[in-house]
Scaffold this motif. Structure first.
Motif, PDB file in Angstrom:
ATOM      1  N   UNK A  41      47.602  56.559  40.782  1.00 34.55           N
ATOM      2  CA  UNK A  41      48.035  55.304  41.391  1.00 34.55           C
ATOM      3  C   UNK A  41      47.616  54.071  40.595  1.00 34.55           C
ATOM      4  N   UNK A  42      46.466  54.131  39.899  1.00 41.10           N
ATOM      5  CA  UNK A  42      46.058  52.948  39.147  1.00 41.10           C
ATOM      6  C   UNK A  42      46.995  52.693  37.967  1.00 41.10           C
ATOM      7  N   UNK A  43      47.497  53.769  37.326  1.00 41.61           N
ATOM      8  CA  UNK A  43      48.468  53.610  36.248  1.00 41.61           C
ATOM      9  C   UNK A  43      49.803  53.139  36.819  1.00 41.61           C
ATOM     10  N   UNK A  44      50.207  53.697  37.965  1.00 37.51           N
ATOM     11  CA  UNK A  44      51.461  53.290  38.594  1.00 37.51           C
ATOM     12  C   UNK A  44      51.423  51.817  38.972  1.00 37.51           C
ATOM     13  N   UNK A  45      50.267  51.359  39.450  1.00 32.14           N
ATOM     14  CA  UNK A  45      50.144  49.956  39.829  1.00 32.14           C
ATOM     15  C   UNK A  45      50.241  49.046  38.615  1.00 32.14           C
ATOM     16  N   UNK A  46      49.681  49.502  37.474  1.00 36.18           N
ATOM     17  CA  UNK A  46      49.807  48.733  36.245  1.00 36.18           C
ATOM     18  C   UNK A  46      51.278  48.570  35.843  1.00 36.18           C
ATOM     19  N   UNK A  47      52.087  49.556  36.169  1.00 34.28           N
ATOM     20  CA  UNK A  47      53.520  49.449  35.895  1.00 34.28           C
ATOM     21  C   UNK A  47      54.180  48.467  36.859  1.00 34.28           C
ATOM     22  N   UNK A  48      53.843  48.556  38.138  1.00 32.88           N
ATOM     23  CA  UNK A  48      54.483  47.713  39.142  1.00 32.88           C
ATOM     24  C   UNK A  48      54.188  46.232  38.924  1.00 32.88           C
ATOM     25  N   UNK A  49      52.960  45.908  38.522  1.00 31.07           N
ATOM     26  CA  UNK A  49      52.636  44.484  38.362  1.00 31.07           C
ATOM     27  C   UNK A  49      53.334  43.869  37.155  1.00 31.07           C
ATOM     28  N   UNK A  73      48.769  40.536  49.346  1.00 23.54           N
ATOM     29  CA  UNK A  73      48.251  39.411  48.544  1.00 23.54           C
ATOM     30  C   UNK A  73      47.509  39.844  47.286  1.00 23.54           C
ATOM     31  N   UNK A  74      46.860  41.012  47.317  1.00 23.28           N
ATOM     32  CA  UNK A  74      46.124  41.479  46.146  1.00 23.28           C
ATOM     33  C   UNK A  74      47.045  41.821  44.983  1.00 23.28           C
ATOM     34  N   UNK A  75      48.319  42.107  45.270  1.00 25.88           N
ATOM     35  CA  UNK A  75      49.277  42.406  44.203  1.00 25.88           C
ATOM     36  C   UNK A  75      49.480  41.159  43.334  1.00 25.88           C
ATOM     37  N   UNK A  76      49.702  40.013  43.971  1.00 20.00           N
ATOM     38  CA  UNK A  76      49.866  38.766  43.231  1.00 20.00           C
ATOM     39  C   UNK A  76      48.574  38.394  42.509  1.00 20.00           C
ATOM     40  N   UNK A  77      47.424  38.647  43.171  1.00 19.33           N
ATOM     41  CA  UNK A  77      46.151  38.335  42.553  1.00 19.33           C
ATOM     42  C   UNK A  77      45.929  39.191  41.301  1.00 19.33           C
ATOM     43  N   UNK A  78      46.322  40.454  41.364  1.00 18.99           N
ATOM     44  CA  UNK A  78      46.157  41.338  40.212  1.00 18.99           C
ATOM     45  C   UNK A  78      47.077  40.917  39.063  1.00 18.99           C
ATOM     46  N   UNK A  79      48.297  40.508  39.396  1.00 19.61           N
ATOM     47  CA  UNK A  79      49.197  39.982  38.358  1.00 19.61           C
ATOM     48  C   UNK A  79      48.586  38.752  37.691  1.00 19.61           C
ATOM     49  N   UNK A  80      47.992  37.896  38.517  1.00 18.17           N
ATOM     50  CA  UNK A  80      47.398  36.668  37.997  1.00 18.17           C
ATOM     51  C   UNK A  80      46.221  36.983  37.083  1.00 18.17           C
ATOM     52  N   UNK A  81      45.348  37.895  37.504  1.00 12.71           N
ATOM     53  CA  UNK A  81      44.182  38.251  36.697  1.00 12.71           C
ATOM     54  C   UNK A  81      44.578  38.923  35.383  1.00 12.71           C
ATOM     55  N   UNK A  82      45.730  39.594  35.385  1.00  9.11           N
ATOM     56  CA  UNK A  82      46.206  40.262  34.179  1.00  9.11           C
ATOM     57  C   UNK A  82      47.047  39.343  33.298  1.00  9.11           C
TER      58      UNK A  82
END
Length: 392
Positions: A41-49, A73-82
């Motif tokens: 899931x962590x790799x899949x999430x890296x794809x989604x963001x 909300x954490x999805x947008x936060x993760x995109x921002x941090x990346x």
């Protein structure tokens, strides 16, 4: 290195996967519990963001798990941090018609029909957002447009047909690609008010005037997540046609004028911290001059910028200092917004009603900074009555 190559490979095929998977959503959701079958899931999430903005709504429709993940909300936060979020500008803009004159001459003219348009500075493209289903006659006149999180809100204004003052709130979500109705703005009729958000959850509406043209001291706080309005303490001064800005963690209501002195703008501001305050804090001589504050915005350097007397100025400590001369194409009625060290000015010249947009690198070290005119199709040159920026 192998992990990064895997992410790039999966992402390159993700858009095709979205289309295919959406056709068999029920089958896949029953038999695969991972975000992407066969991947952690962590790799899949890296794809989604890494999905582009215009694919959010399609991805969220694939299955419940993707929708839940993307809307969190954490999805947008993760995109921002990346470093994957990107700025967009939303404008309440008039549609344009072609006027035919004698001898085959044509010119462009703004109509009275307003809609929301979007400018993507990274792709250099313009397009329309979906219309609000309830507003078949276009956006309310003099409405306020404000961005918060992954939403853009259209608040108040006048019905373009009968000029009735509206207290409505409409919210467009970039993830779902759809509109929803928010709780109506309480407290009676309010027009020409200031409005600003903290870009995450809260919106403040302040000042303006009521149905008897009396300037208001009242203010409201809207919680987007809870869809609730809260009445704030009254400000010390009536403030019609004020400007709101979220600056250094606090809401600022800037300028405006009282009932008995219409058009005579205050130079003061009032400040409210929604986390710690119970009262507004009055700051005298905030603007340094009696001037209209409508272009006042916070840059991403934490400083306030505004247009004044044909210049863009920045507030450093208690002094407003020259940044650049406004280009002639936006010298009349400019709107200002900021992103990634740059300023966007939208307006028109005294001799031309068609609006133009210019970009300025505010971080440039040159003594006289240079504006760059943005290319915009004719249909995106109409009059602008409100503008906001989001980072999605």
């Amino acid at each position: 290195m192998r992990s990064e190559r895997g992410i790039i490979f999966v992402f390159s095929n993700l858009l095709l996967y979205i289309h295919t998977l959406s056709q068999f959503v029920n089958f896949f959701y029953l038999f695969f519990m991972d975000l992407l079958p066969g991947l952690p899931n962590d790799i899949a999430l890296e794809c989604l963001i890494r999905l582009p903005l215009h694919q959010f709504s399609k991805a969220a429709s694939v299955c419940t798990k993707w929708k839940t993940e993307i809307k969190h909300p954490l999805f947008r936060q993760r995109r921002k941090e990346s470093g994957l979020t990107r700025p967009v500008f939303v404008l309440a803009q008039a549609m344009v018609t072609t006027i035919r004159k004698p001898y085959g001459i044509t010119s462009l003219s703004s109509t009275q029909f307003y809609r929301l348009t979007l400018y993507d500075p990274e792709r250099g493209c313009w397009y329309d957002l979906p219309p609000i289903p309830e507003l078949i006659d276009g956006l309310p006149m003099f409405c306020r447009v404000v961005g918060v999180g992954s939403d853009v809100m259209v608040i108040g204004g006048c019905d373009p047909v009968n000029w009735r003052v509206m207290d409505s709130v409409f919210i467009y979500n970039f993830v779902s690609g759809s509109w929803r109705r928010g709780a109506d703005m309480p407290g009676g009729q309010r027009l020409f008010f200031g409005c600003a958000s903290d870009s995450e959850r809260f919106v403040v509406v302040a000042g303006g005037h009521n149905d008897e043209k009396n300037a208001l001291r009242s203010a409201l706080l809207y919680d987007v997540a809870e869809d609730e309005w809260v009445t704030l303490p009254e400000m010390a001064i009536e403030r019609d046609e004020c400007k709101c800005a979220f600056h250094r963690g606090e809401f600022h209501v800037i300028g405006g004028y009282p009932t008995h002195a219409q058009g005579q703008f205050h130079r003061s501001a009032e400040v409210f911290n929604s986390a710690t305050s119970r009262q507004w804090r009055l700051e005298e001589d905030f603007l340094g001059a009696d001037t209209c504050p409508q272009t006042c915005i916070e840059g991403d350097d934490g400083r306030l910028y505004m247009c004044r007397d044909g210049d863009v100025v920045v507030k450093i400590d208690a002094t407003w200092k020259h940044v650049a001369r406004l280009p002639g194409g936006v010298s009349n009625g400019a709107y200002l917004t900021a992103w990634q060290g740059k300023l966007l000015a939208v307006g028109n010249s005294i001799l031309d009603e068609i609006h133009s947009s210019y970009e300025l690198d505010a971080n440039s070290e040159s003594k006289e900074k240079t504006w760059r005119k943005l290319d915009a199709p004719n249909e995106y040159c109409g009059h602008v009555q409100s503008v906001c920026s989001l980072e999605i």
